[in-house]
Write an enzyme that holds these catalytic residues in place. Sequence first.
Site, mmCIF file in Angstrom:
data_model
loop_
_atom_site.group_PDB
_atom_site.id
_atom_site.type_symbol
_atom_site.label_atom_id
_atom_site.label_comp_id
_atom_site.label_asym_id
_atom_site.label_seq_id
_atom_site.Cartn_x
_atom_site.Cartn_y
_atom_site.Cartn_z
ATOM 1 N N CYS A 173 37.258 36.315 36.678
ATOM 2 C CA CYS A 173 37.497 35.863 38.054
ATOM 3 C C CYS A 173 38.828 36.333 38.621
ATOM 4 C CB CYS A 173 37.398 34.342 38.140
ATOM 5 S SG CYS A 173 38.267 33.475 36.822
ATOM 6 N N HIS A 209 41.271 30.828 43.225
ATOM 7 C CA HIS A 209 42.458 31.358 42.547
ATOM 8 C C HIS A 209 43.360 32.053 43.569
ATOM 9 C CE1 HIS A 209 40.601 30.251 38.918
ATOM 10 N NE2 HIS A 209 40.306 31.408 38.386
#
Lengths: 345, 345, 345, 345
Positions: free
Chosen positions: A147, A240
């Site tokens: 990710c 994120h």
Amino acid sequence: MNIDVGVLGSTGMVGQRFVSLLSDHPWFNIESLAASEKSAGHNYKDAVDWVLDTEIPSKVQGLEVQETKPGLNADIIFSALPSDVANSVEPEFAEAGYFLASNASSYRMETDVPLVIPEVNPDHIELIDIQKRQRDWDGAIVTNPNCSTIILTIPIDAIRKKFDINEIKVSTLQAVSGAGYTGVPSMAIIDNAIPYIGGEEEKMENETKKLLGKIEEGKVKRSNIEFSAQCNRIPTVDGHLENVWIDLEEEIDSTDIKEVLRDYSSVPQDLGLPTAPSNPIKVSNQSDRPQPRLDRDEGEGMTISVGRVRGKKEIKMVTLGHNTVRGAAGASILNAELLAKKGYL
Amino acid sequence: MNIDVGVLGSTGMVGQRFVSLLSDHPWFNIESLAASEKSAGHNYKDAVDWVLDTEIPSKVQGLEVQETKPGLNADIIFSALPSDVANSVEPEFAEAGYFLASNASSYRMETDVPLVIPEVNPDHIELIDIQKRQRDWDGAIVTNPNCSTIILTIPIDAIRKKFDINEIKVSTLQAVSGAGYTGVPSMAIIDNAIPYIGGEEEKMENETKKLLGKIEEGKVKRSNIEFSAQCNRIPTVDGHLENVWIDLEEEIDSTDIKEVLRDYSSVPQDLGLPTAPSNPIKVSNQSDRPQPRLDRDEGEGMTISVGRVRGKKEIKMVTLGHNTVRGAAGASILNAELLAKKGYL
Amino acid sequence: MNIDVGVLGSTGMVGQRFVSLLSDHPWFNIESLAASEKSAGHNYKDAVDWVLDTEIPSKVQGLEVQETKPGLNADIIFSALPSDVANSVEPEFAEAGYFLASNASSYRMETDVPLVIPEVNPDHIELIDIQKRQRDWDGAIVTNPNCSTIILTIPIDAIRKKFDINEIKVSTLQAVSGAGYTGVPSMAIIDNAIPYIGGEEEKMENETKKLLGKIEEGKVKRSNIEFSAQCNRIPTVDGHLENVWIDLEEEIDSTDIKEVLRDYSSVPQDLGLPTAPSNPIKVSNQSDRPQPRLDRDEGEGMTISVGRVRGKKEIKMVTLGHNTVRGAAGASILNAELLAKKGYL
Amino acid sequence: MNIDVGVLGSTGMVGQRFVSLLSDHPWFNIESLAASEKSAGHNYKDAVDWVLDTEIPSKVQGLEVQETKPGLNADIIFSALPSDVANSVEPEFAEAGYFLASNASSYRMETDVPLVIPEVNPDHIELIDIQKRQRDWDGAIVTNPNCSTIILTIPIDAIRKKFDINEIKVSTLQAVSGAGYTGVPSMAIIDNAIPYIGGEEEKMENETKKLLGKIEEGKVKRSNIEFSAQCNRIPTVDGHLENVWIDLEEEIDSTDIKEVLRDYSSVPQDLGLPTAPSNPIKVSNQSDRPQPRLDRDEGEGMTISVGRVRGKKEIKMVTLGHNTVRGAAGASILNAELLAKKGYL
């Protein structure tokens, strides 16, 4: 197109994202959901401890969960398996003729396994032919990166296509969902931050070099851009955030960098892949954006938000993306769409 | 020693830290507490909206809060004023003969005002003589740096005293207390992070260069180490965490770096200043430390915790400190102790 | 007094609290630390994943962790075992002659096992004699209640000693530490609350009735005050907050209730037990207190904070305590101190 | 229908919810956005500090923000004003002929002002005629209750329509957005809870009695159900959770209560009002639901989620709703739809 698909690890958190994203998919029909032995035999609705803020899609509620072994009714298999399980299971499926679009890290760095972000290196899917030949498989494994790698690499790709990059440093502020549902105890993270995520820095450094590499003589020649990452866990649910330094070969005005980011469009957009966002990158002009809670759902979670682009030779910027959509399930689905459109299935 | 002290901005959050830390101080007696007009005339207990997890020290509960103007009974004045107020008020006090140990940013970068961390550049207090002469003041202003600067500069000082440093990059994960009690609305930060803190990156870059500079001909010649900072706010109450990259002139084993950090001791330790921690730096060997909630109170909040020291030429490490103790009130108090011990009062 | 003690479940979170609280204890010496098989044989320092914001006490760092079976060198055994383990293990120890001060729920409701809060029902320890005779044990089990029960029952006891209570309703806002270190995933609780804690409401209702009961003919005759609880988990680390309604038999002015709470003192205070807070209850006059982060450490975590006392016949109030100190490890230790002082050991 | 509307207080958080919800409304067109003097004259896009996780609707971005005084082009005015401003401003608009659908608390308890939840007491809008006559206004003020009141009253209405209720107790766990964007500092609420919200308990008790009252001789005769509330702030962004005790006149099986809740449908559903959810109440069978983050967006934020219905005579249950949608902006809009459909405009 009308392609039957299955999901391995379908009751976990990334598995649930797969189910949620696939339930309305124009090309793919969920035909098979697999999970661990204790779930097998139960209806998906009963087997899963659903944690997303949507309902369990009605069409899969009554689907019987199957064991994680070849025999599933599906043309493409999405894998949300933990890497220790994926390690042994994914080759079995590939050998049995399935195409796997895998989010697991197990095979990402194998020389004959494509590690792909469709906007960045769609041509790497050619490795499939080598993989099938070398391993004597009817199927194949195609992987997407970690990710935090994806959220970094998409804007980096936009920039390096126009300007030469020497070196990249990145410091990440990662959401707890990245560790799986039970990965980060609340005792560990409320009023806290953890400056360490096992294996993450190495993954970011290695995967980015492979993604930005070129295929030469059937192998990926890795990019020689230098990478250095420091990874942190913070108390956010999803999304994120990353602080990036990009050392350019030459001085470039940050306005030009922003333009390049804003104009970025690539193969998935050209091919009209259903999950591809119309804008892969959104550039914010607000000084305090992007922010996880406000920007993670941009483009249904598939758009990367970039902000605070500043500097000349050394560019600083902030990048953000939804780690379980663009950074996991959505990434695998986009890979599968590329395979389908390119006639690999 | 037995020195009467006063606190400006005594009802704010940093003001409360001053009061809390000074209430048991072996050298300093709180004689005067000043605050805004609406608080003046009330008992401190009634004027303050106390937010620390300790009690209001009993000895100050009945102290009458005074207006913020010269006339306070005190030899040293601690200033927790916001910079826009400090701007005009601090010179009035200095002119009236008070020594100010100020946490405000207003005068930090003035050439004749010492910006001091007693472990790092205690000799900079000599600027006081120039300041008094130049400005024709009986008193003087001595400042401490911004919270995130202090937490970075102490371990950097340990390293640069042994090894040559070319360049430093730092990405911060800062607690909400750094913005004052009402600075960060909960709506802005729950399940979120903000990749921007107004003026913080500039402060970190400029202040560090002054702190690490040398006094030559009555002026600070700034350090030529290159600095670049990216600052973020995260949902922690206290304790700033920082990811640091240090580009060394030569390759050094990280074990040597750790040793240098662990052995670090300086003037405040030699002089036995009461607020000085016996170990200014604690080096952790656990892979996932330091962490804000677990490590911010190390050494009563005066010790900087460093961990994850790795690399060879480019050293990566993590540093953490209590932003309102070592990074604010405790920093000013340590400065005042240095002044007292050195006979400036 | 100089009594050797051991801790079962010493590496868990409550186990760590036991170790932390016992390390400076004036009467008790930690001689034995036991944990699961995988920890046994290692130094405590290496076996434990320490999560408190203090250091591991130096005196236990090198202690070898032992297996959880009789043979430990100790006069009192503190049990921080999960109830499924406590179920079979605690009787083995009692049979082998140990006194157990247990925080586990397994035996709390047994008719011959004392469930004790030393301020509330110290006389219930008499059940020990019946227990030993009936079960033919040389040792015995003494238990403390569930964390949320203790925080409710102490102020209730203060009130019922003066005024007749018909009925109590309570709604709890409980910290995540109550579920153990890994009990509540961060994914489950960030920006969220969970209106359910398995078994908690029943425990609160049953345990309170036993605690407030009288011993008649060797058995506890349960209190006939009606109880009804609703329990919630919220994103706080430590400290359970509870909203309480108390239906009195007669109208009483809330000022009188506050006085009764403020003046409350009982057997542990009379006996000068070392862990007993001088004030078991602190009454706050601030309209928005007690609050978990600000008040949980009151009285070293052993004082219950009460606020917002209002109403006449139906009294409303808020109560708060530290769930792993007064609500768990500290509760067992206070029980052991009572046993020691009363000559049971 | 095609009705021009305006929003007062349009730059605040509830104002933004109004703008967001109205931008796609099938009946209402945003024609006028008003705010404080400093915003007036600017484009909405520039005047607002947008905090929702959606984009500013494109159609209002260029709308010029106007001053908060009569003269706005609109048939209905939505008021998101703070009550101290609403106090003087709303009557000016009503006098000038505007219909106000107000979320402010200023006039809720006036005898001639309807306080309305369209599912609960749609007939109370008749008070408009009395209000206009008595006050000699061409327009009128219609109000919706406080957020925590609405979330309680909808399920209570479902129950009391079938069964007699004596008494209700409620303990709330309220999100920070209920206090406005800057209402709760992060320092006050991270790792914490606050057992007090100024005026909230009184509002809940008084408003519920008016809402459940009957109109007799042109006045609301308040319900004689007894109410008692305790209100808490917790670290959630949106969504108020409430623990409810309902003392029924007779024993009723909780299965019957659940059925009554599940089957609840009322005037807005019959009239097909566009913002009315098809199911005003969703009953969960999962033992740990509803939860704020997972359930607040149910029915686009207009459905109340109820769970844990248990008991016989004294029913316990948990209720949850989105406090700035169903509890604020959405409530006013539904009121306006009712007025429009009933021909009041």
